[in-house]
Design an enzyme around this catalytic site. Structure first.
Site, mmCIF file in Angstrom:
data_model
loop_
_atom_site.group_PDB
_atom_site.id
_atom_site.type_symbol
_atom_site.label_atom_id
_atom_site.label_comp_id
_atom_site.label_asym_id
_atom_site.label_seq_id
_atom_site.Cartn_x
_atom_site.Cartn_y
_atom_site.Cartn_z
ATOM 1 N N ALA A 94 0.793 -1.239 0.000
ATOM 2 C CA ALA A 94 0.000 0.000 0.000
ATOM 3 C C ALA A 94 0.820 1.281 0.000
ATOM 4 C CB ALA A 94 -0.898 0.002 1.241
ATOM 5 N N SER A 95 2.135 1.170 0.072
ATOM 6 C CA SER A 95 2.912 2.376 0.375
ATOM 7 C C SER A 95 3.462 3.110 -0.837
ATOM 8 C CB SER A 95 4.082 2.002 1.292
ATOM 9 O OG SER A 95 4.888 1.034 0.645
ATOM 10 N N SER A 96 3.367 2.511 -2.028
ATOM 11 C CA SER A 96 3.861 3.233 -3.207
ATOM 12 C C SER A 96 3.221 2.678 -4.461
ATOM 13 C CB SER A 96 5.390 3.167 -3.301
ATOM 14 O OG SER A 96 5.822 1.841 -3.452
ATOM 15 N N TYR A 113 9.722 -9.069 -21.271
ATOM 16 C CA TYR A 113 8.662 -9.150 -20.261
ATOM 17 C C TYR A 113 7.778 -10.388 -20.436
ATOM 18 C CZ TYR A 113 5.837 -7.531 -16.442
ATOM 19 O OH TYR A 113 5.230 -7.457 -15.215
HETATM 20 P P1 NAI Z 1 6.097 -0.487 -6.006
HETATM 21 O O1 NAI Z 1 7.503 -0.910 -5.816
HETATM 22 O O2 NAI Z 1 5.809 0.959 -6.221
HETATM 23 O O3 NAI Z 1 5.204 -0.989 -4.766
HETATM 24 C C1 NAI Z 1 5.387 -2.246 -4.192
HETATM 25 C C2 NAI Z 1 4.718 -2.305 -2.844
HETATM 26 O O4 NAI Z 1 4.948 -3.617 -2.291
HETATM 27 C C3 NAI Z 1 5.272 -1.322 -1.801
HETATM 28 O O5 NAI Z 1 4.190 -0.836 -1.028
HETATM 29 C C4 NAI Z 1 6.181 -2.189 -0.932
HETATM 30 O O6 NAI Z 1 6.336 -1.716 0.396
HETATM 31 C C5 NAI Z 1 5.383 -3.484 -0.953
HETATM 32 N N1 NAI Z 1 6.173 -4.669 -0.602
HETATM 33 C C6 NAI Z 1 7.219 -5.206 -1.265
HETATM 34 N N2 NAI Z 1 7.648 -6.320 -0.624
HETATM 35 C C7 NAI Z 1 6.856 -6.489 0.459
HETATM 36 C C8 NAI Z 1 6.791 -7.457 1.497
HETATM 37 N N3 NAI Z 1 7.626 -8.486 1.548
HETATM 38 N N4 NAI Z 1 5.870 -7.298 2.457
HETATM 39 C C9 NAI Z 1 4.994 -6.237 2.431
HETATM 40 N N5 NAI Z 1 4.998 -5.311 1.452
HETATM 41 C C10 NAI Z 1 5.914 -5.433 0.470
HETATM 42 O O7 NAI Z 1 5.548 -1.378 -7.242
HETATM 43 P P2 NAI Z 1 4.417 -1.198 -8.341
HETATM 44 O O8 NAI Z 1 5.063 -0.839 -9.632
HETATM 45 O O9 NAI Z 1 3.290 -0.389 -7.841
HETATM 46 O O10 NAI Z 1 3.963 -2.723 -8.515
HETATM 47 C C11 NAI Z 1 2.808 -3.261 -7.934
HETATM 48 C C12 NAI Z 1 2.257 -4.350 -8.852
HETATM 49 O O11 NAI Z 1 1.864 -3.756 -10.107
HETATM 50 C C13 NAI Z 1 3.275 -5.448 -9.206
HETATM 51 O O12 NAI Z 1 2.619 -6.690 -9.261
HETATM 52 C C14 NAI Z 1 3.717 -5.051 -10.607
HETATM 53 O O13 NAI Z 1 4.186 -6.147 -11.360
HETATM 54 C C15 NAI Z 1 2.406 -4.514 -11.168
HETATM 55 N N6 NAI Z 1 2.520 -3.678 -12.355
HETATM 56 C C16 NAI Z 1 3.417 -2.644 -12.415
HETATM 57 C C17 NAI Z 1 3.531 -1.898 -13.574
HETATM 58 C C18 NAI Z 1 4.508 -0.763 -13.665
HETATM 59 O O14 NAI Z 1 4.781 -0.326 -14.785
HETATM 60 N N7 NAI Z 1 5.023 -0.248 -12.578
HETATM 61 C C19 NAI Z 1 2.696 -2.168 -14.751
HETATM 62 C C20 NAI Z 1 1.740 -3.215 -14.560
HETATM 63 C C21 NAI Z 1 1.691 -3.956 -13.406
#
Ligand code: NAI
Length: 398
Positions: free
Chosen positions: A49-51, A236
């Site tokens: 939820a944090s980013s 990918y």
């Molecule tokens: P992000 O890195 O901004 O956020 C990840 C979140 O997961 C953070 O809140 C972090 O604290 C949390 N986290 C990581 N490991 C953890 C753990 N062990 N325990 C608790 N919390 C944990 O990543 P983003 O980009 O928002 O990715 C989220 C999802 O969206 C992923 O499944 C990603 O594959 C998917 N996604 C991302 C895209 C992109 O272009 N950024 C595009 C399409 C899908």
């Protein structure tokens, strides 16, 4: 102290708390003025939820019309002798302050979402604050490691499968283009990535909530995926991450059947490629992101995480007679990214782009600005010359 951006490669080693607050406020402001979410969920659990998408989803559901209360799980670092802490730590704190000011409940659980301990904390929080039931679970973890039951770790490896792939990565620290060749993943690397980023842990979370009677009637759960255009497939979709995402899609179908008992549904939601803490880590993807940002901004259909999430909840997941799905039961938030007019232009830019001109041909400034904003830097109206008092930051609790 004065906090400066510190970047190693593509990883931010510092964060600016005032800037993180600004980033949260900007997203709140956007969803308040956007088309509202109607008939939205009231009690939401967000894992991750944090980013990125998870934070944007939390903001959209709290301030963009649904007026949801939220429990947010994340893995973040607070201030210590070692450093100022991570951006997500401050995002949690400032989101909660704003939610409480608006009369909403916001619970932050900071710990490893793979662990039993965090599962127990979440169930307790659902009991205490949500009268024992949750309406929506958003699975938005992005990580490179998952603990095995025996104390070892599964590790993800972002690699092609079968044959090597050449591409370029942009190093944000040196602002330089680095040609790279990625060797194909081994079987154990494919397996590790599937374990870390596939559907198994999502399924296990939903099973945990079913077993603790925490699922409300009409419950929904979503997890985020990426497919992308053909030009990104070698690194990918046809690679280790794509294998994990296909597993996630299959999990959504299995969960959907299981949730029928609760009039519930599970969907994998395919999002647009965006600059986040996680995506800048994907080798070979950055030139595509630069071309995509440039094109979609020019064509007036660029979205960041917050616009994607507000559109998801207001036009697809809630308030509709029927949720729009593609032939594989996926919700497509990459619909604008994959429009032929966008992809045609992106293809042209990628053909022209090289190590000498990538800053002009692609939207390098926008890419860098977004990356800095994610960590609380490069906002015009934050005074970065002002001293930050670490002791008072240490007193802020998530
Ligand atoms: P992000 O890195 O901004 O956020 C990840 C979140 O997961 C953070 O809140 C972090 O604290 C949390 N986290 C990581 N490991 C953890 C753990 N062990 N325990 C608790 N919390 C944990 O990543 P983003 O980009 O928002 O990715 C989220 C999802 O969206 C992923 O499944 C990603 O594959 C998917 N996604 C991302 C895209 C992109 O272009 N950024 C595009 C399409 C899908």
């Amino acid at each position: 102290m004065i906090i400066e951006p510190i970047i190693s490669g593509v990883v931010a080693r510092s964060a600016h708390p005032e800037g993180c607050k600004k980033a949260v406020d900007n997203q709140i402001e956007y969803v308040k003025s956007a088309s509202p979410i109607k008939n939205g969920p009231k009690r939401v659990l967000i894992l991750g939820a944090s980013s990125g998408f998870g934070l944007a989803a939390r903001i959209a559901l709290t301030f963009g019309g649904a007026e949801a209360d939220t429990i947010g799980v994340s893995f973040e670092r607070g201030p210590s002798e070692k450093g100022i802490g991570s951006a997500g730590w401050y995002n949690n704190i400032y989101f909660k302050q704003r939610a409480q000011q608006a009369g909403r409940r916001a619970v932050n659980i900071v710990g490893d979402a793979f662990s039993q301990e965090v599962r127990e904390q979440v169930i307790e929080a659902i009991e205490t604050y949500f009268e024992g039931e949750v309406d929506l679970v958003i699975y938005s973890l992005a990580t490179g490691v998952r603990p095995k039951p025996d104390g070892e770790f599964w590790r993800s490896a972002i690699k092609p499968i079968g044959e090597s792939v050449s591409g370029a990565t942009i190093n944000l620290e040196t602002q330089s283009w680095q040609d790279t060749t990625l060797e194909p993943a081994s079987e154990s690397e494919i397996e590790g990535t599937l374990k870390v980023m596939g559907g198994e842990d999502w399924e296990s979370w939903i099973d945990t909530l079913v077993n603790s009677d925490s699922i409300a009637d009409g419950f929904k759960t979503i997890a985020f995926s990426y497919i992308g255009p053909e030009v990104t497939h070698p690194i990918y979709l046809d690679g280790t991450l794509g294998r994990a995402k296909v597993d996630l899609h299959q999990t959504s179908h299995a969960l959907n059947l299981e949730l029928a008992n609760f009039n519930g549904n599970a969907y994998a939601t395919v999002c647009k490629a965006l600059v986040t803490k996680a995506s800048v880590f994907i080798p070979g993807l950055t030139p595509y992101l630069l071309a995509l940002y440039k094109t979609m901004k020019q064509q007036g259909n660029h979205e960041e995480c917050i616009e994607q999430m507000q559109r998801l909840f207001s036009t697809k997941l809630y308030g509709q007679d029927k949720i729009p799905l593609d032939g594989e039961r996926l919700i497509r938030m990459d619909d604008w990214e994959l429009q032929p007019s966008v992809q045609h232009k992106v293809g042209e830019l990628l053909n022209d782009m090289n190590k000498d001109n990538f800053k002009d041909v692609g939207d390098f400034d926008g890419f860098q600005q977004t990356f800095l904003n994610l960590n609380g830097f490069a906002f015009d109206d934050v005074d970065y010359g002002k001293e930050t008092d670490i002791e008072s930051l240490k007193r802020l609790k998530p």
